[in-house]
Write a protein that holds these residues in place. Sequence first.
Motif, PDB file in Angstrom:
ATOM      1  N   PRO B 106     -22.574   0.307 -10.052  1.00  0.00           N
ATOM      2  CA  PRO B 106     -22.395   1.248 -11.159  1.00  0.00           C
ATOM      3  C   PRO B 106     -21.003   1.877 -11.233  1.00  0.00           C
ATOM      4  CG  PRO B 106     -24.482   1.630 -10.068  1.00  0.00           C
ATOM      5  CD  PRO B 106     -23.736   0.671  -9.219  1.00  0.00           C
ATOM      6  N   LEU B 109     -19.041  -1.341 -12.918  1.00  0.00           N
ATOM      7  CA  LEU B 109     -19.484  -1.881 -14.202  1.00  0.00           C
ATOM      8  C   LEU B 109     -19.128  -0.888 -15.317  1.00  0.00           C
ATOM      9  CD1 LEU B 109     -21.114  -4.420 -15.058  1.00  0.00           C
ATOM     10  CD2 LEU B 109     -23.086  -2.922 -15.238  1.00  0.00           C
ATOM     11  N   PRO B 110     -18.456  -1.366 -16.368  1.00  0.00           N
ATOM     12  CA  PRO B 110     -18.138  -0.454 -17.469  1.00  0.00           C
ATOM     13  C   PRO B 110     -19.407   0.222 -18.008  1.00  0.00           C
ATOM     14  CG  PRO B 110     -16.992  -2.511 -17.753  1.00  0.00           C
ATOM     15  CD  PRO B 110     -17.903  -2.698 -16.589  1.00  0.00           C
ATOM     16  N   THR B 111     -19.301   1.508 -18.315  1.00  0.00           N
ATOM     17  CA  THR B 111     -20.503   2.248 -18.718  1.00  0.00           C
ATOM     18  C   THR B 111     -21.114   1.691 -19.994  1.00  0.00           C
ATOM     19  OG1 THR B 111     -19.087   3.845 -19.787  1.00  0.00           O
ATOM     20  CG2 THR B 111     -19.892   4.403 -17.593  1.00  0.00           C
ATOM     21  N   ALA B 112     -20.270   1.211 -20.910  1.00  0.00           N
ATOM     22  CA  ALA B 112     -20.810   0.689 -22.167  1.00  0.00           C
ATOM     23  C   ALA B 112     -21.643  -0.565 -21.915  1.00  0.00           C
ATOM     24  CB  ALA B 112     -19.675   0.390 -23.145  1.00  0.00           C
ATOM     25  N   VAL B 113     -21.187  -1.393 -20.974  1.00  0.00           N
ATOM     26  CA  VAL B 113     -21.932  -2.608 -20.640  1.00  0.00           C
ATOM     27  C   VAL B 113     -23.277  -2.231 -20.026  1.00  0.00           C
ATOM     28  CG1 VAL B 113     -21.933  -4.688 -19.220  1.00  0.00           C
ATOM     29  CG2 VAL B 113     -19.824  -3.948 -20.323  1.00  0.00           C
ATOM     30  N   TYR B 216     -21.674   9.507 -20.893  1.00  0.00           N
ATOM     31  CA  TYR B 216     -21.654   9.119 -22.301  1.00  0.00           C
ATOM     32  C   TYR B 216     -22.031   7.646 -22.481  1.00  0.00           C
ATOM     33  CZ  TYR B 216     -19.839   8.304 -26.992  1.00  0.00           C
ATOM     34  OH  TYR B 216     -19.711   7.947 -28.296  1.00  0.00           O
TER      35      TYR B 216
END
Lengths: 296, 282
Positions: B106, B109-113, B216
């Motif tokens: 986590p 890994l990009p948050t949007a992904v 977010y």
Amino acid sequence: MAYMKDDQRKKLAVDVTRNSKGATKYILITISVLFVFFMLILPLFSVIVNSLKEGLGFYLEAISTEYVLAALGVTILATVITVIVNTFFGIVASWALTKFTFKGKQFIATLIDIPFSISPVIAGLAYIMTFGRSGWAKPVVDWINDMLGTDIKIVFAIPGVVLATIFVTFPFISRELIPVLNAQGTDEEEAAALMGAKGWTIFKRITFPHIKWALVYGVILCTARALGEFGAVNALSKTRGETFTLPLEIDALYLAGSADSITASFAVSSILVIIAVIVLILRNIFEHKSKANREV
Amino acid sequence: MAKARKFRGGRVIPGFGLTFGITIAMLSILILIPLASVLFQSFRLSPSEFWGIISMPNVKHAFATSIGCAFIAAVINSIFGIMLAWVLVRYEFPCKRIMDGVIELPFCLPTAVAGITLSKMYSTKGEIGGPLFDWFGLRISYTHVGLVIALIFIGIPFVVRAIQPVLEKLDSQYEEAAYILGASRRKTFFKVIIPELRPALLTGFGLAFARGIGEYGSVIYISGNNEKEHTQVVSYIIMQKLNYLEYESATAIALIMLIISFILLLFINIIQIRQSRRTNNI
């Protein structure tokens, strides 16, 4: 417990826990493995499966559209600048905070950690409030533009994207270096200084070898976070194909809502997932090296 | 050591002025001044205007949702975090190193992904959400449950990585003593090990909680952002205000968020200072 060596003691502790009935152990391991599998590993596979839903041809097409390539360019640019700035800051700040004693040291360390605990959206907002239409620094930027005849825009332009990325990953490298330097102490540097070595020589010959792996490790983590930053950049970047980064492109594709565009957004995501997995592997290698380095 | 140096006056190692100056300058320009701008912009509002924005129903609900869900997720993460750290430190089993490495996913890994993937997986047609919906009629995506799951995903490494080093260094003599004196393993765990882990656990909890409140990217997809169902988070509201160019409202809400973050950060730092004092004295 001075009569037992560290590893012996650890072994005894392990034995104490181990010799007891194995049931608890296997239950705990099973729950942990299931947790990690469902919460962390399954999402990775899910991205890959979703991205290939329409076949390989669609996948390749999806990751090579004009928008995606433009976003890739912006992402790489922002990441490179961010890593350079934050590496420089990380080394300088960790040197200042570990090699000297002064009042308010803990306070400064706390301030550096601010970006960790605030919402990335607020980072974006902060730059809009500073450089945006009503921001107090807007006249300063205008003045510089008048003087130099340039047309630099910060908010809703590339510099804003870069600044937001720097903000969000600001503490990453100093955070990795500070514990290593604290553990190392200042004796060696003091000895070198007393023998007449200059600051740069001390850093290069004495400090740097100690922090080498921790630095690599910090840079890798910083790169990963910079590539994936979303919230802060989302506030500051509004033009698809120009100032969008990969995560914003993923967002745009996903929100477009058609089955094709969702698959495309997973295809673009899969690039970032592959990078994340590579980062994880590298990070593990360097973490072990850095630990081994510390113990020597 | 430090005292001896002070007596001699001046510092032995060179570079204090330069490095300190650069640190303060960069910190101010990149972090503190922009954040101060938020503060000053929000001072332009009169107290009643400020209160009016903060007490709008959707803003209040968003705060309740963000804080409540982040709290629940941090509690769940604390429980699983202790367990994972314990398993990783004390037991040997195949693939342990892989599991140890994956914990940090986590962070990388990009948050949007993470957001779109979790949202899809837990939707009524997803890999996990599908069976749950078909068999039990449970909906996870676009509810508070989904939001909590995303926050668990984001927060788990904070707790594991806070506890793991402490557990590794934990002096086993107390544990052995308790065990030899006849305490059951459960008793040893709760009376001997947990008190030792408490500062680290609180740090991990605090970090996961702070991150969760402001999160977010990973939550906006799975939460569904429905005003009526109170699934909007504060970060989403701020972004919405920014998109509508309602900067006053955005700064007012952001100010409250900043205050909450500062309090949490202070709390975490106090624990960490106490912890290092304790370990240094031993």
